[in-house]
Design a protein around this motif. Structure first.
Motif, PDB file in Angstrom:
ATOM      1  N   ALA A 395     -42.648  28.656 -36.550  1.00 52.31           N
ATOM      2  CA  ALA A 395     -42.878  27.277 -36.976  1.00 52.31           C
ATOM      3  C   ALA A 395     -41.554  26.566 -37.254  1.00 52.31           C
ATOM      4  O   ALA A 395     -41.382  25.392 -36.906  1.00 52.31           O
ATOM      5  N   GLN A 396     -40.624  27.266 -37.886  1.00 53.40           N
ATOM      6  CA  GLN A 396     -39.311  26.667 -38.138  1.00 53.40           C
ATOM      7  C   GLN A 396     -38.615  26.294 -36.837  1.00 53.40           C
ATOM      8  O   GLN A 396     -38.040  25.205 -36.706  1.00 53.40           O
ATOM      9  N   LYS A 397     -38.639  27.201 -35.860  1.00 52.47           N
ATOM     10  CA  LYS A 397     -37.998  26.931 -34.580  1.00 52.47           C
ATOM     11  C   LYS A 397     -38.635  25.724 -33.896  1.00 52.47           C
ATOM     12  O   LYS A 397     -37.944  24.900 -33.289  1.00 52.47           O
ATOM     13  N   ALA A 410     -34.943  23.282 -40.509  1.00 55.18           N
ATOM     14  CA  ALA A 410     -36.141  23.355 -41.341  1.00 55.18           C
ATOM     15  C   ALA A 410     -35.973  24.387 -42.443  1.00 55.18           C
ATOM     16  O   ALA A 410     -35.436  25.474 -42.228  1.00 55.18           O
ATOM     17  N   SER A 411     -36.437  24.043 -43.636  1.00 55.24           N
ATOM     18  CA  SER A 411     -36.509  25.007 -44.725  1.00 55.24           C
ATOM     19  C   SER A 411     -37.594  26.032 -44.411  1.00 55.24           C
ATOM     20  O   SER A 411     -38.404  25.838 -43.498  1.00 55.24           O
ATOM     21  N   PHE A 412     -37.616  27.122 -45.178  1.00 59.63           N
ATOM     22  CA  PHE A 412     -38.691  28.095 -44.983  1.00 59.63           C
ATOM     23  C   PHE A 412     -40.008  27.401 -45.281  1.00 59.63           C
ATOM     24  O   PHE A 412     -40.161  26.730 -46.301  1.00 59.63           O
ATOM     25  N   LEU A 428     -36.864  18.930 -43.535  1.00 58.75           N
ATOM     26  CA  LEU A 428     -35.810  19.096 -42.541  1.00 58.75           C
ATOM     27  C   LEU A 428     -34.508  18.614 -43.163  1.00 58.75           C
ATOM     28  O   LEU A 428     -34.413  17.452 -43.588  1.00 58.75           O
ATOM     29  N   LYS A 429     -33.501  19.477 -43.208  1.00 58.85           N
ATOM     30  CA  LYS A 429     -32.277  19.180 -43.941  1.00 58.85           C
ATOM     31  C   LYS A 429     -31.078  19.085 -43.003  1.00 58.85           C
ATOM     32  O   LYS A 429     -31.040  19.730 -41.946  1.00 58.85           O
ATOM     33  N   ASP A 430     -30.086  18.285 -43.437  1.00 56.50           N
ATOM     34  CA  ASP A 430     -28.855  18.165 -42.663  1.00 56.50           C
ATOM     35  C   ASP A 430     -27.885  19.268 -43.054  1.00 56.50           C
ATOM     36  O   ASP A 430     -28.224  20.183 -43.816  1.00 56.50           O
ATOM     37  N   ASN A 431     -26.673  19.211 -42.522  1.00 54.64           N
ATOM     38  CA  ASN A 431     -25.688  20.263 -42.772  1.00 54.64           C
ATOM     39  C   ASN A 431     -25.267  20.350 -44.237  1.00 54.64           C
ATOM     40  O   ASN A 431     -24.741  21.373 -44.673  1.00 54.64           O
ATOM     41  N   LYS A 436     -33.705  15.061 -44.935  1.00 57.04           N
ATOM     42  CA  LYS A 436     -33.651  13.870 -44.097  1.00 57.04           C
ATOM     43  C   LYS A 436     -35.017  13.502 -43.522  1.00 57.04           C
ATOM     44  O   LYS A 436     -35.330  12.330 -43.356  1.00 57.04           O
ATOM     45  N   GLN A 437     -35.807  14.505 -43.182  1.00 58.36           N
ATOM     46  CA  GLN A 437     -37.143  14.261 -42.648  1.00 58.36           C
ATOM     47  C   GLN A 437     -38.067  15.372 -43.131  1.00 58.36           C
ATOM     48  O   GLN A 437     -37.640  16.300 -43.839  1.00 58.36           O
TER      49      GLN A 437
END
Length: 562
Positions: A395-397, A410-412, A428-431, A436-437
């Motif tokens: 799911a993360q991929k 994506a976080s866990f 969904l996180k940035d660096n 961010k989403q």
């Protein structure tokens, strides 16, 4: 060797042993493997010392007559004597016994105990057992983000930030007075900071699990007892060992606050079920982080506000043992074997704390055979069967692929009951680790993904993906967004094929340029519709540039099918 010399030798050895016990927090119960190893080593040291003194002690003898030669030999003081047989017998007996207990504690002799340590799970229905999620309060802050937000909050107070720090390993999620939050205790920054603040570090920081803006520094409490960054009897493990668990196994130190905000350390006590193996939680030592007061509780007497007793590694090992030895030790064909998927998460359902993880067949990559949920206090276990579903990693991929142009990660994922369907949800996180989403991914088909800059946008995008694919898991009218109905004349309509499914796209004269999309299975009338027909469409939420239709009625034909 003189008698007084022997006394000094034994006294010195005993003093070193006591120092070792104190600084290594040794459990003095020999029924634990690390404790038994200590006793075996202690017996070895004493017996070897006794044997050497019995032989007259040791002396250094220069090798040769040349005074410039510095090589020496070690000889027994009494000349050429053999090592005492009594000492050999004692040492052999001690280490053979230790090795024998270790061997007979292994799975080779206890396969059923390994398999059945985790009792038979209660097979449940996901949509009945898991409460439907309130998307306004869904947890979006994971441990990593909570740590960063807490560090930022700490840095706003320069006087506190210079004397304390936060350890990500002690940042714990918990439910306090009905609110889900992360709690981060402040640790001393070093030996001198501890010595200068013997009353404790200055409080803790709370971070809301559903609102990254809700971060609070609580300075009303002192954290005197802490792991790793306090010394002598202020060290958590040492304090617990010598005040409440001198002959008891202890592990898994988690930081929790009660409903009044008072800080505690929850230290799990455990016993081994087979020799040195199969550790099982037996209760807790409740350590007041401010005063150091210790209270022991059996598993059935744990206070209601305590969320976590079962160590996560205990639970994961027991699940995997049940899957590995499902048909005994000699199952070379891997028949019916299963294992936990990569990663797990702590979730709350109906006020209870659970460890939640997917189950996959041994050798499977991206599909799950179901999920398992374990109560983190009672260890009551529930299993939900869902063959062919996606694992958390898959799911993360899939979510990452949806936003690959931005490079978000994506976080866990958190598995939720979204309108009576198991669904993965993840920020969904940035660096920099900032959200961010958001993304929703279908557990049944991880190719169905919805993303958006808000949770509501992501949900609507996800619903469109489900409905466009013809997925009937979520029926029209079940969504959390309000449905709308629109009538108009078809200006243009076209058919397309996508992944083996037929979809129709059309424009209405009342649609303000909106492209309506509908799966063929929504209505048989779609195949008969042409430009100029009067139709009625139903969709969820406000109309976007591309809007997915959940119901369709060609008024020119007069027969509604949906």
């Amino acid at each position: 060797m003189r008698k007084k010399h022997k006394v000094w030798v034994y006294t010195g050895i005993t003093a070193l042993m006591l120092l070792y016990i104190f600084f290594n927090n040794v459990n003095l119960n020999p029924f634990y493997q690390d404790s038994a190893a200590f006793y075996a080593m202690a017996v070895t040291v004493y017996v070897v010392a006794w044997a050497i003194m019995k032989l007259g002690g040791l002396r250094l003898v220069r090798d040769g007559d040349n005074p410039h030669v510095k090589v020496v030999n070690v000889e027994f003081g009494g000349g050429k004597k053999k090592f005492p047989k009594t000492a050999i017998v004692i040492l052999a007996a001690v280490w053979i016994f230790f090795g024998g207990v270790s061997l007979f504690s292994s799975v080779l002799f206890n396969v059923n105990a390994y398999k059945n340590q985790l009792t038979e799970p209660i097979v449940g229905e996901f949509t009945e057992d898991i409460q439907p999620v309130d998307l306004e309060n869904v947890p979006v802050v994971d441990q990593e983000l909570a740590y960063k937000l807490a560090v930022k909050k700490l840095g706003e107070n320069s006087s506190v930030g210079s004397q304390a720090h936060i350890d990500i390993n002690t940042v714990t999620i918990q439910q306090v007075d009905g609110k889900l939050m992360w709690v981060a205790p402040l640790h001393h920054s070093g030996l001198f900071k501890w010595f200068a603040n013997l009353d404790g570090s200055p409080g803790y920081i709370t971070v809301s699990a559903s609102d990254p803006q809700d971060v609070e520094y609580r300075e009303d409490y002192k954290i005197k007892i802490q792991p790793g960054s306090a010394y002598l009897m202020d060290d958590l493990e040492r304090h617990t060992r010598f005040n409440a668990a001198l002959f008891t196994g202890i592990t898994d130190y988690s930081f929790e606050i009660d409903d009044d905000g008072n800080p505690y350390w929850i230290v799990t006590t455990y016993k081994n079920r087979r020799g040195f193996s199969l550790p099982e939680a037996s209760g807790i030592v409740l350590v007041n982080a401010q005063t150091g007061d210790c209270q022991k509780y059996a598993l059935k007497d744990v206070p209601e506000w305590v969320d976590r007793v079962q160590p996560e590694d205990f639970v994961i090992n027991q699940i995997n043992n049940r899957g590995e030895y499902v048909h005994g030790f000699l199952n070379f064909s891997n028949k019916d074997k299963f294992t936990t998927s990569e990663g797990h998460i702590i979730v709350y359902n109906d006020g209870r704390c659970y460890l939640f993880t997917g189950l996959t067949s041994v050798g499977a990559d991206d599909s799950t055979i179901g999920f398992i949920m374990v109560d983190m206090v009672t260890k009551e276990t529930y299993q939900y069967k869902l063959g062919g579903g996606a694992t958390e990693e898959a799911a993360q991929k899939s979510a990452n692929g949806k936003v690959q142009q931005y490079g978000y990660q994506a976080s866990f994922p958190l598995i939720i009951n979204l309108n009576n369907a198991p669904t993965y949800f993840m920020p969904l996180k940035d660096n920099e680790g900032l959200i961010k989403q958001y993304a929703f991914v279908s557990v049944k088909n991880y190719q169905l993904v919805g993303v958006g800059e808000t949770i509501g946008d992501a949900e609507r995008d996800y619903m469109r993906a489900l409905q466009s694919s013809g997925d009937n898991t979520i029926q029209p009218g079940d969504t959390t967004t309000e449905e709308q109905t629109l009538e108009g004349t078809v200006l243009r309509i076209a058919q397309e094929q996508s992944d083996g499914d037929t979809r129709y796209k059309f424009l209405l004269d009342t649609g303000d340029g909106v492209i309506f999309v509908s799966a063929a299975k929504v209505s048989d009338e779609l195949a008969l519709t042409q430009a100029g027909d009067r139709v009625k469409v139903t969709f969820s939420g406000p109309a976007d540039a591309v809007t997915t239709v959940t119901a369709f009625d060609n008024l020119a034909i007069g027969t509604a099918e949906s």
